[in-house]
Motif scaffolding. Structure first.
Motif, PDB file in Angstrom:
ATOM      1  N   GLN A 159      36.221  34.967  58.142  1.00 47.99           N
ATOM      2  CA  GLN A 159      37.214  35.227  57.112  1.00 47.99           C
ATOM      3  C   GLN A 159      38.567  34.654  57.526  1.00 47.99           C
ATOM      4  O   GLN A 159      38.863  34.485  58.708  1.00 47.99           O
ATOM      5  CB  GLN A 159      37.357  36.730  56.855  1.00 47.99           C
ATOM      6  CG  GLN A 159      36.154  37.360  56.174  1.00 47.99           C
ATOM      7  CD  GLN A 159      36.471  38.746  55.653  1.00 47.99           C
ATOM      8  OE1 GLN A 159      37.171  39.517  56.279  1.00 47.99           O
ATOM      9  NE2 GLN A 159      35.926  39.073  54.489  1.00 47.99           N
ATOM     10  N   SER A 179      36.837  35.559  52.411  1.00 47.99           N
ATOM     11  CA  SER A 179      35.752  34.796  53.035  1.00 47.99           C
ATOM     12  C   SER A 179      35.965  33.297  52.895  1.00 47.99           C
ATOM     13  O   SER A 179      36.837  32.819  52.160  1.00 47.99           O
ATOM     14  CB  SER A 179      34.416  35.192  52.410  1.00 47.99           C
ATOM     15  OG  SER A 179      34.164  36.570  52.593  1.00 47.99           O
ATOM     16  N   GLU A 186      28.856  32.590  51.376  1.00 50.89           N
ATOM     17  CA  GLU A 186      29.809  32.968  52.418  1.00 50.89           C
ATOM     18  C   GLU A 186      29.259  32.573  53.787  1.00 50.89           C
ATOM     19  O   GLU A 186      28.072  32.754  54.068  1.00 50.89           O
ATOM     20  CB  GLU A 186      30.073  34.473  52.383  1.00 50.89           C
ATOM     21  CG  GLU A 186      30.796  34.929  51.124  1.00 50.89           C
ATOM     22  CD  GLU A 186      31.084  36.417  51.157  1.00 50.89           C
ATOM     23  OE1 GLU A 186      30.208  37.176  51.598  1.00 50.89           O
ATOM     24  OE2 GLU A 186      32.186  36.810  50.738  1.00 50.89           O
TER      25      GLU A 186
END
Length: 291
Positions: free
Chosen positions: A18, A27, A99
């Protein structure tokens, strides 16, 4: 911009990567992600010089912002923050599978082993008791040290400016800041360096309320310890309580000294009184002469 990297919900060097941007953690998407980018992220985190991408990620909707997509770092790029990417967008990823999760080949930098101790002054620390100025003539100037995890530690002077010094002086109860000093102006400290890249707006009540990176990761040395010089004008959060506490203990509050502006006003007032006395004497002498 105020930016930083972290691995969310991780005690080691693996997890969801992140970035901190616009005051919020979000993210990074895995599109165009290469091992060169992973390596630079691991270096930035202090987790070795390489790593790998995790697979078999859960699916579903993303919760929270996803700031970056198409981060493309090359072999010759020296820093993660120099890598080109798509513009900042809080909705860069649409699915959890986009992500990025990484595993670095190094170990997370360990904090020094510090024996836990109670608060420096009382059984329950206040913000006032979590800061001190060391090396100056009084408690209103010197090297800035903060109390954390049972030990006093210093603050790195990276990005240290007058806004940060203003907050430190306010927390010390020493009035407005006169100067923000760098490069261990009051000598090098000992022990951990708790804070790096402190970024205060200048209105916070304590350094603990400011944005900062956790220190003691090896990026800063004690020759870069930050320091302040405050005006010394006493400003207490609870003046009546502090006054009676000082009377009861037979102690005076720290930093109670007369500032330079007050001294100048006293001198000018004395000169004005002397001038008025001379004028009054001349008036009386003139009246006596006429009589």
């Amino acid at each position: 911009e105020l930016v930083a990297l972290r691995l969310e919900n991780s005690d080691g060097c693996s997890g969801r990567l992140q970035v901190f941007y616009n005051g919020t953690w979000g993210s990074i998407c895995s599109n165009s992600m290469t091992l060169d980018t992973v390596s630079l992220a691991c270096k930035e985190l202090g987790c070795g010089n390489g790593g790998s991408l995790e697979t078999r990620l859960p699916s579903g909707n993303v919760s929270g912002p996803t700031w970056l997509d198409n981060v493309q770092c090359g072999e010759k790029t020296s820093s993660f923050w120099q890598c080109p990417s798509s513009p900042w967008n809080p909705q860069s990823c649409k699915d959890l599978q986009e992500e990025i999760h990484i595993t670095c080949n190094g170990r997370c930098p360990e904090m020094p082993s510090i024996p836990l101790a109670p608060c420096p002054n009382t059984t329950s620390c206040t913000d006032r008791e979590k800061i001190r100025a060391v090396g100056g003539e009084d408690g209103c100037s010197g090297r800035v040290e903060v109390w954390y995890r049972g030990s006093w530690g210093t603050v790195c002077d990276d990005s240290w400016d007058m806004r940060d010094a203003e907050v430190a002086c306010r927390q010390l109860g020493c009035g407005p800041a006169v100067s923000a000093l760098h490069e261990a102006a009051f000598g090098m400290g000992m022990g951990p360096i708790w804070l790096e890249h402190v970024e205060c707006r200048g209105t916070e009540l304590s350094l603990q309320d400011c944005w900062a990176r956790p220190g003691d990761g090896g990026a800063c040395q004690h020759k870069e310890d930050a320091a302040v010089n405050c005006s010394g004008e006493w400003q207490d959060w609870d003046p009546l309580l502090r006054y009676w506490q000082g009377v009861g203990e037979g102690l005076l509050p720290p930093c109670r000294r007369v500032s330079v502006p007050v001294i100048i006003c006293i001198i000018l007032g004395a000169l004005l009184c002397l001038l008025l006395a001379l004028l009054a004497g001349q008036v009386l002498s003139a009246r006596a002469g006429r009589r």
